[in-house]
Design a protein around this motif. Structure first.
Motif, mmCIF file in Angstrom:
data_model
loop_
_atom_site.group_PDB
_atom_site.id
_atom_site.type_symbol
_atom_site.label_atom_id
_atom_site.label_comp_id
_atom_site.label_asym_id
_atom_site.label_seq_id
_atom_site.Cartn_x
_atom_site.Cartn_y
_atom_site.Cartn_z
ATOM 1 N N MET A 1 0.852 -1.177 0.000
ATOM 2 C CA MET A 1 0.000 0.000 0.000
ATOM 3 C C MET A 1 0.897 1.238 0.000
ATOM 4 O O MET A 1 1.890 1.300 0.692
ATOM 5 N N ALA A 2 0.542 2.205 -0.790
ATOM 6 C CA ALA A 2 1.323 3.436 -0.873
ATOM 7 C C ALA A 2 1.206 4.222 0.422
ATOM 8 O O ALA A 2 0.254 4.060 1.179
ATOM 9 N N VAL A 3 2.185 5.069 0.676
ATOM 10 C CA VAL A 3 2.180 5.892 1.891
ATOM 11 C C VAL A 3 0.923 6.742 1.953
ATOM 12 O O VAL A 3 0.322 6.887 3.016
ATOM 13 N N VAL A 4 0.491 7.265 0.842
ATOM 14 C CA VAL A 4 -0.727 8.076 0.818
ATOM 15 C C VAL A 4 -1.914 7.232 1.263
ATOM 16 O O VAL A 4 -2.750 7.669 2.035
ATOM 17 N N GLY A 5 -1.990 5.991 0.823
ATOM 18 C CA GLY A 5 -3.074 5.105 1.227
ATOM 19 C C GLY A 5 -3.057 4.837 2.723
ATOM 20 O O GLY A 5 -4.099 4.774 3.367
ATOM 21 N N LEU A 6 -1.863 4.671 3.293
ATOM 22 C CA LEU A 6 -1.749 4.466 4.733
ATOM 23 C C LEU A 6 -2.200 5.698 5.496
ATOM 24 O O LEU A 6 -2.843 5.597 6.528
ATOM 25 N N TYR A 7 -1.861 6.864 4.991
ATOM 26 C CA TYR A 7 -2.267 8.099 5.648
ATOM 27 C C TYR A 7 -3.787 8.222 5.649
ATOM 28 O O TYR A 7 -4.385 8.566 6.670
ATOM 29 N N GLU A 8 -4.400 7.925 4.544
ATOM 30 C CA GLU A 8 -5.857 8.002 4.471
ATOM 31 C C GLU A 8 -6.498 6.971 5.398
ATOM 32 O O GLU A 8 -7.508 7.247 6.030
ATOM 33 N N TYR A 9 -5.906 5.777 5.474
ATOM 34 C CA TYR A 9 -6.444 4.766 6.372
ATOM 35 C C TYR A 9 -6.318 5.225 7.819
ATOM 36 O O TYR A 9 -7.207 4.998 8.629
ATOM 37 N N TRP A 10 -5.204 5.859 8.155
ATOM 38 C CA TRP A 10 -4.992 6.372 9.515
ATOM 39 C C TRP A 10 -6.044 7.429 9.848
ATOM 40 O O TRP A 10 -6.594 7.460 10.936
ATOM 41 N N ARG A 11 -6.342 8.283 8.909
ATOM 42 C CA ARG A 11 -7.308 9.345 9.150
ATOM 43 C C ARG A 11 -8.740 8.845 9.122
ATOM 44 O O ARG A 11 -9.599 9.403 9.797
ATOM 45 N N ASN A 12 -9.023 7.813 8.351
ATOM 46 C CA ASN A 12 -10.383 7.298 8.187
ATOM 47 C C ASN A 12 -10.374 5.772 8.276
ATOM 48 O O ASN A 12 -10.627 5.090 7.287
ATOM 49 N N PRO A 13 -10.093 5.223 9.436
ATOM 50 C CA PRO A 13 -10.013 3.758 9.543
ATOM 51 C C PRO A 13 -11.383 3.106 9.418
ATOM 52 O O PRO A 13 -12.409 3.724 9.662
ATOM 53 N N ASP A 14 -11.355 1.860 9.051
ATOM 54 C CA ASP A 14 -12.570 1.063 8.967
ATOM 55 C C ASP A 14 -12.998 0.720 10.397
ATOM 56 O O ASP A 14 -12.231 0.148 11.162
ATOM 57 N N ILE A 15 -14.206 1.066 10.771
ATOM 58 C CA ILE A 15 -14.685 0.871 12.141
ATOM 59 C C ILE A 15 -14.679 -0.614 12.525
ATOM 60 O O ILE A 15 -14.429 -0.961 13.669
ATOM 61 N N ASP A 16 -14.912 -1.509 11.584
ATOM 62 C CA ASP A 16 -14.885 -2.942 11.885
ATOM 63 C C ASP A 16 -13.484 -3.401 12.269
ATOM 64 O O ASP A 16 -13.311 -4.236 13.140
ATOM 65 N N ASP A 17 -12.462 -2.839 11.616
ATOM 66 C CA ASP A 17 -11.078 -3.167 11.973
ATOM 67 C C ASP A 17 -10.764 -2.703 13.389
ATOM 68 O O ASP A 17 -10.087 -3.392 14.144
ATOM 69 N N LEU A 18 -11.252 -1.539 13.754
ATOM 70 C CA LEU A 18 -11.007 -1.013 15.093
ATOM 71 C C LEU A 18 -11.728 -1.838 16.155
ATOM 72 O O LEU A 18 -11.172 -2.132 17.204
ATOM 73 N N CYS A 19 -12.943 -2.213 15.894
ATOM 74 C CA CYS A 19 -13.708 -3.005 16.861
ATOM 75 C C CYS A 19 -13.061 -4.364 17.088
ATOM 76 O O CYS A 19 -13.133 -4.914 18.192
ATOM 77 N N ALA A 20 -12.417 -4.909 16.082
ATOM 78 C CA ALA A 20 -11.746 -6.199 16.229
ATOM 79 C C ALA A 20 -10.602 -6.110 17.238
ATOM 80 O O ALA A 20 -10.239 -7.105 17.860
ATOM 81 N N LEU A 21 -10.040 -4.934 17.410
ATOM 82 C CA LEU A 21 -8.959 -4.742 18.371
ATOM 83 C C LEU A 21 -9.462 -4.676 19.811
ATOM 84 O O LEU A 21 -8.680 -4.799 20.744
#
Length: 54
Positions: A1-21
């Motif tokens: 994944m490109a750095v830009v993609g990681l930045y966008e994921y950091w700013r707008n994470p998938d709520i399901d991924d967060l709940c899994a944590l």
């Protein structure tokens, strides 16, 4: 994944991924016990910090 993609994921994470944590850890992974106040000082280092407080 490109750095830009990681930045966008950091700013707008998938709520399901967060709940899994936020699940309970497997039995045996955590051991809650009182420890010495020496663990509060970054200058302290050593296996003795893991010993239960008496």
């Amino acid at each position: 994944m490109a750095v830009v993609g990681l930045y966008e994921y950091w700013r707008n994470p998938d709520i399901d991924d967060l709940c899994a944590l936020l699940t309970r850890p497997a039995d045996g992974w955590l051991d809650v016990r009182p420890v010495s106040t020496a663990v509060n000082h970054v200058r302290n280092n050593g296996a003795h910090l893991l010993d239960a407080a008496t």
